[in-house]
Scaffold this motif. Structure first.
Motif, short mmCIF file in Angstrom:
data_model
loop_
_atom_site.label_atom_id
_atom_site.label_comp_id
_atom_site.label_asym_id
_atom_site.label_seq_id
_atom_site.Cartn_x
_atom_site.Cartn_y
_atom_site.Cartn_z
N GLY A 211 32.57 71.44 34.16
CA GLY A 211 32.71 71.94 35.82
C GLY A 211 33.77 72.84 36.03
O GLY A 211 34.63 73.10 35.15
N VAL A 212 33.89 72.99 37.13
CA VAL A 212 34.98 74.00 37.97
C VAL A 212 35.66 73.35 38.99
O VAL A 212 35.23 72.58 39.74
CB VAL A 212 34.36 75.40 38.49
CG1 VAL A 212 35.40 76.39 39.19
CG2 VAL A 212 33.59 76.26 37.54
N ARG A 213 36.91 73.18 38.75
CA ARG A 213 37.84 72.54 40.02
C ARG A 213 38.69 73.76 40.43
O ARG A 213 39.46 74.57 39.65
CB ARG A 213 38.63 71.49 39.38
CG ARG A 213 39.49 70.59 40.45
CD ARG A 213 38.64 69.89 41.55
NE ARG A 213 37.85 69.01 40.75
CZ ARG A 213 38.18 67.58 40.78
NH1 ARG A 213 39.38 67.29 40.94
NH2 ARG A 213 37.24 66.88 40.11
N THR A 214 38.79 74.03 42.05
CA THR A 214 39.59 74.99 42.46
C THR A 214 40.85 74.36 42.90
O THR A 214 40.96 73.16 43.26
CB THR A 214 38.57 75.71 43.56
OG1 THR A 214 38.63 74.77 44.57
CG2 THR A 214 37.43 76.16 43.34
N ASP A 391 41.24 79.64 40.73
CA ASP A 391 41.20 79.96 42.15
C ASP A 391 39.95 80.02 42.82
O ASP A 391 38.98 80.55 42.09
CB ASP A 391 41.76 81.33 42.39
CG ASP A 391 42.52 81.90 44.19
OD1 ASP A 391 41.81 82.84 44.21
OD2 ASP A 391 42.82 81.16 44.67
N ARG A 392 39.78 79.81 44.14
CA ARG A 392 38.51 79.56 44.90
C ARG A 392 37.63 80.95 44.56
O ARG A 392 36.37 80.92 44.37
CB ARG A 392 38.36 79.49 46.19
CG ARG A 392 39.21 77.88 46.49
CD ARG A 392 39.11 77.67 47.98
NE ARG A 392 40.21 76.66 48.47
CZ ARG A 392 39.92 75.44 48.25
NH1 ARG A 392 38.52 75.06 47.57
NH2 ARG A 392 40.85 74.50 48.64
N SER A 393 38.37 82.17 44.49
CA SER A 393 37.75 83.37 44.52
C SER A 393 36.96 83.49 43.11
O SER A 393 36.07 84.15 43.18
CB SER A 393 38.70 84.30 44.73
OG SER A 393 39.96 84.59 43.95
N ASP A 396 32.85 80.87 41.42
CA ASP A 396 31.37 81.17 41.08
C ASP A 396 31.35 81.95 39.82
O ASP A 396 30.36 81.72 39.09
CB ASP A 396 30.82 82.19 42.23
CG ASP A 396 30.50 81.44 43.75
OD1 ASP A 396 30.75 79.96 43.39
OD2 ASP A 396 30.56 81.99 44.62
N LYS A 397 32.20 82.88 39.44
CA LYS A 397 32.07 83.39 38.09
C LYS A 397 32.04 82.41 37.09
O LYS A 397 31.19 82.71 36.07
CB LYS A 397 33.28 84.38 37.84
CG LYS A 397 33.47 85.05 36.58
CD LYS A 397 34.65 86.08 36.49
CE LYS A 397 35.89 85.37 36.56
NZ LYS A 397 37.07 86.18 36.30
N TYR A 398 32.92 81.62 37.26
CA TYR A 398 33.06 80.53 36.04
C TYR A 398 31.99 79.53 36.19
O TYR A 398 31.45 78.97 35.00
CB TYR A 398 34.44 79.71 36.08
CG TYR A 398 35.38 80.69 35.59
CD1 TYR A 398 35.44 81.01 34.47
CD2 TYR A 398 36.50 80.89 36.49
CE1 TYR A 398 36.54 81.74 33.85
CE2 TYR A 398 37.42 81.90 35.92
CZ TYR A 398 37.66 82.16 34.79
OH TYR A 398 38.50 83.13 34.34
#
Length: 779
Positions: A211-214, A391-393, A396-398
């Motif tokens: 998963g991704v954590r911002t 970073d939040r920006s 989505d890419k990751y």
């Protein structure tokens, strides 16, 4: 399916007794068929055993196997691992740098281990005696073939494999992490469906939850690192408390050390039960580590791992992590590609890193997936957890990367002109038809067939023809009326030194100047395309200005910083603000200086080449101008060179004349002094004899005379230049072993006197020119 039943004579070469499910399914294709093989499987599923099976099959047939490893660190690891093959009577040889190559060992090796770059170099020089061993390869195993999609190295791997197949057509066994378009790689390598394997996530020994954590990006990059670190610790903490382990990837060696130190304090605050303070033996072993920071952290259950640690420290960290004594490990990405150190939780703290040559760049998607693939300990965990902190920006890419994977693209188009020039320079492409045939052997062509719109397949051949025409127009290639193509001296030198073609043009422009100076050489190198993306930080501006206060230059930003590092390196006084990038910039500059020296030798002559060689030695050793000649002598390092130069010795010939006793007075021990004097004898000791040269001549008269250049030392390539009143009369290049005679005309000119100077230069050595002068009066 036991190893001893499948390959009984090689059973001792494997570190286990029984093949797993993935290995069982692929083994028959490797052992019982002859076609090329492509196998993609999740990280930690046992791909290395497939490589070893392919090697066993090759050795059993009496052939030579080549293993292409993605990183230099892994080539050394394979050398250690595959001592098992040595014990069975087979020779394993790791091919490293040019200077260290032992051609005889390489020729006799049963298993060669190389990086893509070393294989590229060997295949480019395959028709030389030194590298002819590469033509005897019967099987080429490519580890991590998805490196084809690497920005910096993909094109090299692609053209190298295509070239190797044209040179000796080995069987190719390509191994990869999971990739969505495996069929493109299989088509490129002519692997049929029967020997193409795509093992999905169900073959992972442990399920992966990724998963991704911002985090919220701030203005201070240093503070951002700590925000990401605390997020990483939040993610890791629950697993460590539950007897699991965590592996946190950071962007640099320095970050690994700092993060480990900061985490020790934070873990103590959070009262996380970690460490082995009560384990007396472990505590004692930790004190013996070479790295002090590591010795302090390890007893608390925290460690770090990077290529800068001593081998002993790395081995211990790996052992302790496997044993569970280290529960939290910080590492650079090298660990993801090599050592099998899985952890229940993997966190990628940094998705960007600072490259001294490129500035801030994103870690490649391939590296991200490779790191996350380390999550989950087979035999210990049912599931592994992998997290990307970003970073939040970028979130989505990751997320898309984790959901869909990464299709493998060709990177050949990014340096198409350089790669095409290299093939022509080597002679593997001889006419226009060969150009198109070469194109059709590339992954670029295969991928374009698969994605015609993305790669503009319709115009592909035309693009390659235009690239060829550009090489002809720029002087890298000559084209005959029969459409034959040949490399020029410019093209061959660009290929030999792996130069960007813009850099080769820049070097050639310098060669055509009337006056070539040391400052001009440094500026030409600092402005090379290879340094175009170097980042110049605001904090470095004052240091750059101070170093270049007396240097006139039109360079700006990154290249100007490079110039400052080179000038500071010559003075052995690099400012603290420039040191973080200085080493890597200097190493790249030395490669470019070596190339520039050969350009100057080819296009400007031995005097200019000798000047470049002296500049190169000063940048490398940080010695003053009067000490540079001493650095050529084995046993005289920078410090000794400075000391001896202060005492009036400036050349190998001076050292020989002074003798061992004089060197002992300068502080050297007797044995060292004698060895240095003996080493110095292998360099030239020049004396110029004027023979029957007249003292005077009448106006209008003329006389032909001989000047003899004698060498009482070791032989060397030299350039001999004779001038009269600073006007060049004669130049000659030769290998000088004992003596050489140069004819010189003496003409009674309209002047008061004729000042003749003979100058002997050494294009391949950092020795100062030797000069001798003679005046002839006009009566």
């Amino acid at each position: 399916m036991k190893v001893a039943d499948v390959v009984p004579e090689f059973a001792d070469a494997f570190g286990f007794d029984e093949f797993n499910r993935m290995q069982r399914e692929a083994a028959p294709a490797i052992l019982d068929r002859d076609e090329n093989v492509v196998a993609a499987a999740p990280t930690a599923s046992g791909k290395t055993a497939l490589a070893e099976l392919a090697i066993c099959r090759t050795l059993d047939d009496g052939g030579t196997a080549l293993f292409i490893a993605p990183l230099r660190a892994l080539t050394n690891e394979k050398e250690s691992e595959w001592e098992r093959f040595e014990e069975l009577g087979y020779s394993v040889y790791v091919v490293t740098g040019e200077r260290d190559l032992n051609p005889r060992r390489a020729e006799r090796a049963d298993i060669l281990v190389m990086t893509p770059e070393k294989t590229d170099s060997a295949t480019r020089k395959h028709d030389s005696a030194r590298y002819s061993f590469i033509t005897d390869v019967d099987c080429c195993v490519i580890d991590e073939v998805h490196l084809l999609d690497s920005d910096t190295r993909g094109g090299v791997l692609e053209v190298t494999v295509s070239r190797l197949r044209r040179i000796c057509d080995p069987r190719v066994v390509a191994l990869s992490a999971t990739m969505p378009n495996i069929e493109d790689v299989a088509a490129w390598l002519d692997a049929p469906p029967e020997t193409t394997f795509e093992f999905g996530d169900e073959y992972r020994p442990v399920d992966l939850h990724a998963g991704v954590r911002t985090y919220t990006h701030g203005d201070n990059a240093f503070a951002d690192k700590y925000r990401r670190l605390y997020t990483a610790l939040d993610l890791a903490e629950e697993h460590i408390r539950d007897d699991g382990q965590a592996l946190v990837f950071v962007s640099s060696r320095q970050d690994a050390v700092r993060a480990a130190g900061k985490s020790r304090d934070e873990i103590a605050k959070r009262d996380v039960p970690m460490g082995a303070r009560g384990d007396y033996d472990f505590h004692t072993d930790a004190k013996e580590l070479d790295d002090d920071a590591l010795a302090k952290a390890a007893p608390d259950g925290v460690g770090f791992h990077h290529a800068g640690l001593s081998k002993g420290d790395r081995d211990r960290v790996e052992e302790w992590f496997k044993e569970g004594k280290i529960q939290l490990l910080f590492s650079t990405s090298t660990l993801a590609w090599g050592v099998n150190l899985p952890a229940r939780c993997v966190v990628i703290r940094d998705t960007k890193y600072h490259d001294p040559l490129e500035g801030e760049v994103d870690i490649s998607p391939l590296d991200i997936l490779q790191m996350l693939g380390r999550a989950g300990r087979p035999g210990y965990d049912d599931v592994g957890y992998g997290w990307v902190v970003c970073d939040r920006s970028d979130a989505d890419k990751y997320r898309q990367l984790l959901r869909e994977g990464k299709e493998i693209e060709s990177r050949l188009a990014e340096d198409l002109d350089s790669h095409l020039n290299a093939e022509i320079a080597m002679g593997t492409i001889r006419d226009l038809d060969d150009v198109i045939s070469w194109l059709e052997t590339t992954f670029y062509y295969r991928r374009a067939q698969s994605q015609p719109e993305q790669y503009d397949f319709e115009n592909l051949r035309e693009r390659v023809r235009e690239t060829l025409e550009s090489l002809v127009a720029r002087g890298f290639v000559q084209m005959g009326e029969d459409l034959s193509v040949n490399g020029t001296a410019l093209g061959r030198l660009a290929s030999k030194y792996y130069l960007r073609l813009e850099t080769a043009e820049r070097f050639h422009d310098l060669c055509e100047r009337e006056t070539i100076s040391a400052d001009g050489i440094l500026e030409t190198v600092a402005g090379a395309e290879e340094f175009h993306s170097v980042s110049a930080r605001q904090s470095e501006a004052d240091a750059v200005d101070a170093v270049l206060s007396d240097v006139s230059t039109g360079l700006e930003d990154g290249p100007r910083k490079v110039l400052a590092i080179l000038h500071a390196g010559m003075q052995n006084s690099t400012p603290a603000d420039l040191r973080s990038d200085a080493w890597i910039i200097r190493q790249n500059a030395l490669r470019l200086l070596s190339a520039l020296r050969e350009f100057l030798a080819e296009f400007a002559g031995p005097r200019a080449a000798n000047l470049a060689r002296r500049v190169e030695a000063r940048v490398e050793h940080g010695v003053p101008r009067d000490a540079v000649g001493l650095t050529a002598v084995d046993g005289i390092g920078p410090n000794r060179a400075r000391t001896l130069a202060t005492g009036g010795l400036h050349s190998p010939a001076d050292v020989v004349d002074a003798g061992a006793e004089e060197l002992q007075r300068a502080g050297l021990s007797g044995g060292v002094a004698e060895r240095i004097v003996e080493n110095a004898r292998s360099f030239p000791a020049i004396d110029v004899s004027w023979g029957a040269f007249p003292d005077s001549i009448a106006p209008g008269a003329n006389e032909m005379c001989d000047v003899t250049v004698r060498n009482a030392g070791g032989g060397a390539a030299v350039g001999i230049r004779v001038t009269v009143n600073d006007v060049e009369m004669t130049t000659k290049e030769a290998y000088l072993s004992d003596s050489l005679t140069v004819p010189v005309g003496v003409f009674g000119a309209n002047a008061d006197a004729l000042d003749f100077t003979v100058e002997v230069t050494f294009p391949g050595e950092p020795l100062h020119p030797v000069t001798a002068s003679r005046t002839v009066e006009i009566e």
